[in-house]
Design a protein around this motif. Structure first.
Motif, PDB file in Angstrom:
ATOM      1  N   GLY A   1       0.855  -1.187   0.000  1.00  0.00           N
ATOM      2  CA  GLY A   1       0.000   0.000   0.000  1.00  0.00           C
ATOM      3  C   GLY A   1       0.885   1.228   0.000  1.00  0.00           C
ATOM      4  O   GLY A   1       2.011   1.174  -0.463  1.00  0.00           O
ATOM      5  N   ILE A   2       0.379   2.301   0.492  1.00  0.00           N
ATOM      6  CA  ILE A   2       1.149   3.553   0.458  1.00  0.00           C
ATOM      7  C   ILE A   2       2.302   3.405   1.450  1.00  0.00           C
ATOM      8  O   ILE A   2       2.089   3.155   2.634  1.00  0.00           O
ATOM      9  CB  ILE A   2       0.261   4.747   0.876  1.00  0.00           C
ATOM     10  N   SER A   3       3.517   3.450   0.970  1.00  0.00           N
ATOM     11  CA  SER A   3       4.649   3.282   1.886  1.00  0.00           C
ATOM     12  C   SER A   3       5.535   4.517   1.808  1.00  0.00           C
ATOM     13  O   SER A   3       5.418   5.334   0.904  1.00  0.00           O
ATOM     14  CB  SER A   3       5.453   2.045   1.468  1.00  0.00           C
ATOM     15  N   ALA A   4       6.419   4.607   2.762  1.00  0.00           N
ATOM     16  CA  ALA A   4       7.243   5.815   2.861  1.00  0.00           C
ATOM     17  C   ALA A   4       8.272   5.838   1.729  1.00  0.00           C
ATOM     18  O   ALA A   4       8.890   4.813   1.437  1.00  0.00           O
ATOM     19  CB  ALA A   4       7.972   5.795   4.197  1.00  0.00           C
ATOM     20  N   PRO A   5       8.460   6.993   1.078  1.00  0.00           N
ATOM     21  CA  PRO A   5       9.541   7.090   0.092  1.00  0.00           C
ATOM     22  C   PRO A   5      10.870   6.823   0.789  1.00  0.00           C
ATOM     23  O   PRO A   5      11.026   7.063   1.981  1.00  0.00           O
ATOM     24  CB  PRO A   5       9.457   8.549  -0.378  1.00  0.00           C
ATOM     25  N   ALA A   6      11.807   6.281   0.021  1.00  0.00           N
ATOM     26  CA  ALA A   6      13.119   5.987   0.604  1.00  0.00           C
ATOM     27  C   ALA A   6      13.801   7.298   1.005  1.00  0.00           C
ATOM     28  O   ALA A   6      13.536   8.361   0.452  1.00  0.00           O
ATOM     29  CB  ALA A   6      13.955   5.252  -0.436  1.00  0.00           C
ATOM     30  N   ASP A   7      14.699   7.184   1.949  1.00  0.00           N
ATOM     31  CA  ASP A   7      15.482   8.354   2.390  1.00  0.00           C
ATOM     32  C   ASP A   7      16.570   8.603   1.348  1.00  0.00           C
ATOM     33  O   ASP A   7      17.476   7.789   1.182  1.00  0.00           O
ATOM     34  CB  ASP A   7      16.114   8.045   3.755  1.00  0.00           C
ATOM     35  N   LEU A   8      16.442   9.707   0.611  1.00  0.00           N
ATOM     36  CA  LEU A   8      17.405   9.986  -0.460  1.00  0.00           C
ATOM     37  C   LEU A   8      18.528  10.899   0.018  1.00  0.00           C
ATOM     38  O   LEU A   8      19.346  11.367  -0.775  1.00  0.00           O
ATOM     39  CB  LEU A   8      16.681  10.625  -1.660  1.00  0.00           C
ATOM     40  N   SER A   9      18.580  11.132   1.347  1.00  0.00           N
ATOM     41  CA  SER A   9      19.582  12.119   1.814  1.00  0.00           C
ATOM     42  C   SER A   9      21.011  11.646   1.560  1.00  0.00           C
ATOM     43  O   SER A   9      21.939  12.432   1.476  1.00  0.00           O
ATOM     44  CB  SER A   9      19.383  12.371   3.322  1.00  0.00           C
ATOM     45  N   THR A  10      21.165  10.304   1.374  1.00  0.00           N
ATOM     46  CA  THR A  10      22.535   9.818   1.122  1.00  0.00           C
ATOM     47  C   THR A  10      22.878   9.869  -0.373  1.00  0.00           C
ATOM     48  O   THR A  10      23.986   9.556  -0.777  1.00  0.00           O
ATOM     49  CB  THR A  10      22.647   8.344   1.568  1.00  0.00           C
ATOM     50  N   ILE A  11      21.878  10.238  -1.190  1.00  0.00           N
ATOM     51  CA  ILE A  11      22.136  10.290  -2.640  1.00  0.00           C
ATOM     52  C   ILE A  11      22.651  11.690  -2.990  1.00  0.00           C
ATOM     53  O   ILE A  11      21.946  12.675  -2.782  1.00  0.00           O
ATOM     54  CB  ILE A  11      20.851  10.001  -3.439  1.00  0.00           C
ATOM     55  N   PRO A  12      23.869  11.791  -3.519  1.00  0.00           N
ATOM     56  CA  PRO A  12      24.436  13.131  -3.803  1.00  0.00           C
ATOM     57  C   PRO A  12      23.534  13.958  -4.720  1.00  0.00           C
ATOM     58  O   PRO A  12      22.849  13.417  -5.597  1.00  0.00           O
ATOM     59  CB  PRO A  12      25.757  12.796  -4.512  1.00  0.00           C
ATOM     60  N   THR A  13      23.515  15.254  -4.481  1.00  0.00           N
ATOM     61  CA  THR A  13      22.717  16.146  -5.351  1.00  0.00           C
ATOM     62  C   THR A  13      23.624  17.024  -6.216  1.00  0.00           C
ATOM     63  O   THR A  13      23.147  17.757  -7.060  1.00  0.00           O
ATOM     64  CB  THR A  13      21.845  17.090  -4.480  1.00  0.00           C
ATOM     65  N   ASN A  14      24.933  16.941  -5.995  1.00  0.00           N
ATOM     66  CA  ASN A  14      25.823  17.889  -6.709  1.00  0.00           C
ATOM     67  C   ASN A  14      26.649  17.205  -7.799  1.00  0.00           C
ATOM     68  O   ASN A  14      27.635  17.737  -8.270  1.00  0.00           O
ATOM     69  CB  ASN A  14      26.769  18.545  -5.688  1.00  0.00           C
ATOM     70  N   ARG A  15      26.240  15.972  -8.158  1.00  0.00           N
ATOM     71  CA  ARG A  15      26.973  15.311  -9.247  1.00  0.00           C
ATOM     72  C   ARG A  15      26.048  14.279  -9.892  1.00  0.00           C
ATOM     73  O   ARG A  15      24.979  13.971  -9.361  1.00  0.00           O
ATOM     74  CB  ARG A  15      28.246  14.615  -8.736  1.00  0.00           C
ATOM     75  N   ILE A  16      26.495  13.759 -11.056  1.00  0.00           N
ATOM     76  CA  ILE A  16      25.719  12.723 -11.741  1.00  0.00           C
ATOM     77  C   ILE A  16      25.614  11.478 -10.863  1.00  0.00           C
ATOM     78  O   ILE A  16      26.620  11.029 -10.289  1.00  0.00           O
ATOM     79  CB  ILE A  16      26.395  12.373 -13.093  1.00  0.00           C
ATOM     80  N   VAL A  17      24.382  10.957 -10.731  1.00  0.00           N
ATOM     81  CA  VAL A  17      24.177   9.678 -10.042  1.00  0.00           C
ATOM     82  C   VAL A  17      23.576   8.719 -11.069  1.00  0.00           C
ATOM     83  O   VAL A  17      22.492   8.977 -11.589  1.00  0.00           O
ATOM     84  CB  VAL A  17      23.216   9.842  -8.842  1.00  0.00           C
ATOM     85  N   THR A  18      24.306   7.675 -11.407  1.00  0.00           N
ATOM     86  CA  THR A  18      23.801   6.735 -12.417  1.00  0.00           C
ATOM     87  C   THR A  18      22.776   5.792 -11.785  1.00  0.00           C
ATOM     88  O   THR A  18      22.689   5.658 -10.567  1.00  0.00           O
ATOM     89  CB  THR A  18      24.958   5.891 -12.984  1.00  0.00           C
ATOM     90  N   LEU A  19      22.024   5.124 -12.661  1.00  0.00           N
ATOM     91  CA  LEU A  19      21.032   4.148 -12.198  1.00  0.00           C
ATOM     92  C   LEU A  19      21.707   3.077 -11.361  1.00  0.00           C
ATOM     93  O   LEU A  19      21.231   2.712 -10.285  1.00  0.00           O
ATOM     94  CB  LEU A  19      20.335   3.515 -13.416  1.00  0.00           C
ATOM     95  N   ASP A  20      22.862   2.589 -11.833  1.00  0.00           N
ATOM     96  CA  ASP A  20      23.569   1.547 -11.084  1.00  0.00           C
ATOM     97  C   ASP A  20      23.906   2.012  -9.676  1.00  0.00           C
ATOM     98  O   ASP A  20      23.674   1.297  -8.694  1.00  0.00           O
ATOM     99  CB  ASP A  20      24.867   1.165 -11.823  1.00  0.00           C
ATOM    100  N   GLU A  21      24.459   3.241  -9.566  1.00  0.00           N
ATOM    101  CA  GLU A  21      24.841   3.745  -8.229  1.00  0.00           C
ATOM    102  C   GLU A  21      23.612   3.900  -7.353  1.00  0.00           C
ATOM    103  O   GLU A  21      23.592   3.511  -6.188  1.00  0.00           O
ATOM    104  CB  GLU A  21      25.564   5.093  -8.347  1.00  0.00           C
ATOM    105  N   PHE A  22      22.547   4.426  -7.945  1.00  0.00           N
ATOM    106  CA  PHE A  22      21.317   4.659  -7.159  1.00  0.00           C
ATOM    107  C   PHE A  22      20.779   3.337  -6.629  1.00  0.00           C
ATOM    108  O   PHE A  22      20.430   3.217  -5.445  1.00  0.00           O
ATOM    109  CB  PHE A  22      20.262   5.341  -8.036  1.00  0.00           C
ATOM    110  N   ILE A  23      20.757   2.321  -7.483  1.00  0.00           N
ATOM    111  CA  ILE A  23      20.228   1.013  -7.052  1.00  0.00           C
ATOM    112  C   ILE A  23      21.088   0.449  -5.929  1.00  0.00           C
ATOM    113  O   ILE A  23      20.591  -0.005  -4.896  1.00  0.00           O
ATOM    114  CB  ILE A  23      20.191   0.023  -8.233  1.00  0.00           C
TER     115      ILE A  23
END
Ligand code: P6P
Length: 366
Positions: free
Chosen positions: A20-42
């Motif tokens: 059902g409706i679940s909490a979005p993942a915590d993206l605070s560890t995902i950098p915002t100042n550079r390219i993040v590829t799909l592989d890195e994100f996964i």
């Protein structure tokens, strides 16, 4: 940088698949100042995936590879004699099978067969399930269903098309072959769902039940790069998406709702490719409708590999997805691999507004 607080939105336990409706993942560890590829994100998000780490990574990576290969051919379809009807003529659904449909289907099957994570596959282009032999001694726990090239009639006119996929955990004994029951699970059992949109740019959008994230293909480096973090559908909008040509064939309640949209001067947008129409709604808001028609009394779109994955994505982005009997798409109990269903999907306020019209004007018991 906005941080997403991890609240438990009704998840029974960390090990429960999407319910059902679940909490979005915590993206605070995902950098915002550079390219993040799909592989890195996964890789960085593996902790949010309810099963063993690494399993989903390989699966999504293989789908990403197939998407890049398909993208290359879709982008040059007008140049290569790949258009026109495939030699086989028609697919299981009776749709005219374009050569690019066949090509996309074969690439996806090949990539998934070599992942080592998949025990069986179902595709719109194949009548029955495709059993995948184990890779080495590895036990494979997943089944994947997909529409390899949704909206393929748009290819000849250079309009956007898409790939839609749904990933489930097999329920049958991992020692034996997958069974039809592995594929007839309700949409709430999806462990991941997504689509690839081959449009003005090529995007891969997916969820594992912890929010929706979009990745845009950068052809210069051949990588899907994070471009749409934690996608949320607008609560409301003034855009509706339906094939107006069937208006006179729709039931009274649908005609009354469409009249209301017109009276309110809502904008009508309809591409004829469900992935494209639903993607636009994810970004800008709106409602997409495919009710029953004389040609498709049960609806045209496929429950297992079109409506369920897109419904999971839409709910994960804060939207809703019902059939025109007001049943939640994800709760529908499948009985056939290629069964069709009606659908109303999009901004929650617009789906609720349609619900009021159906309750008020439906001649049939809901
Ligand atoms: P119609 C494409 O053939 C498709 O399956 C969906 O992508 C699309 O939304 C729908 O059918 C369009 O159907 O009857 O409006 O042409």
């Amino acid at each position: 940088m906005a941080t997403t607080t991890n609240k438990n939105f009704g998840l029974k336990s960390e090990k429960t698949p999407y319910i059902g409706i679940s909490a979005p993942a915590d993206l605070s560890t995902i950098p915002t100042n550079r390219i993040v590829t799909l592989d890195e994100f996964i890789l960085r998000s593996e902790k949010d995936f309810v099963y063993a780490t690494g399993e989903l990574t390989g699966l999504l990576r293989d789908i990403g590879v197939a998407a890049k290969i398909i993208n290359r051919e879709v982008n040059k379809a007008g140049l290569v004699n790949i258009l026109g009807v495939a030699d086989s003529g028609e697919n299981q659904s009776g749709d005219t099978q374009q050569k690019l449909d066949v090509y996309a289907n074969e690439r996806l099957i090949e990539c998934l067969q070599n992942s080592g994570e998949v025990c069986a596959i179902a595709s719109e282009e194949n009548d029955d399930i495709i059993h995948v032999p184990p890779v080495g001694s590895k036990q494979s726990h997943y089944i994947v269903m997909f529409d390899p090239l949704d909206g393929s009639s748009n290819i000849d006119v250079n309009m956007s098309v898409g790939t839609i996929f749904a990933i489930y955990r097999r329920q049958s004994d991992p020692v034996g072959p997958a069974t039809k029951e592995d594929f007839l699970q309700s949409g709430t059992q999806q462990v991941a769902a997504g689509y690839v949109l081959y449009g003005t740019s090529t995007m891969l959008v997916y969820t594992t039940g912890r929010g929706v994230n979009g990745f845009t293909l950068d052809p210069s480096i051949g990588e899907f790069c994070l471009s749409h973090r934690n996608m949320r559908v607008p609560e409301n909008s003034q855009t509706y998406s339906v094939n107006q040509g069937y208006y006179s064939k729709f039931d009274l309640e649908m005609r009354r709702y469409i009249d209301h949209c017109s009276d309110q001067n809502y904008g009508l947008r309809y591409i004829g490719s469900m992935v494209s129409d639903v993607h636009r709604i994810l970004i800008q808001g709106g409602i997409f409708l495919y009710p029953s028609t004389r040609k498709y009394p049960k609806g045209k779109l496929r429950l297992l590999y079109e409506c369920n994955p897109l419904a999971m994505l839409m709910e994960q982005a804060g939207g809703k997805a019902l059939n025109t009997h007001l049943k939640r798409i994800l709760d529908l109990a499948p009985h056939d691999l290629h069964q069709r269903c009606t659908i109303a999907i999009g901004s929650p306020a617009m789906v609720d507004e349609l619900k009021n019209f159906i309750e008020r004007y439906s001649a049939l018991p809901l």
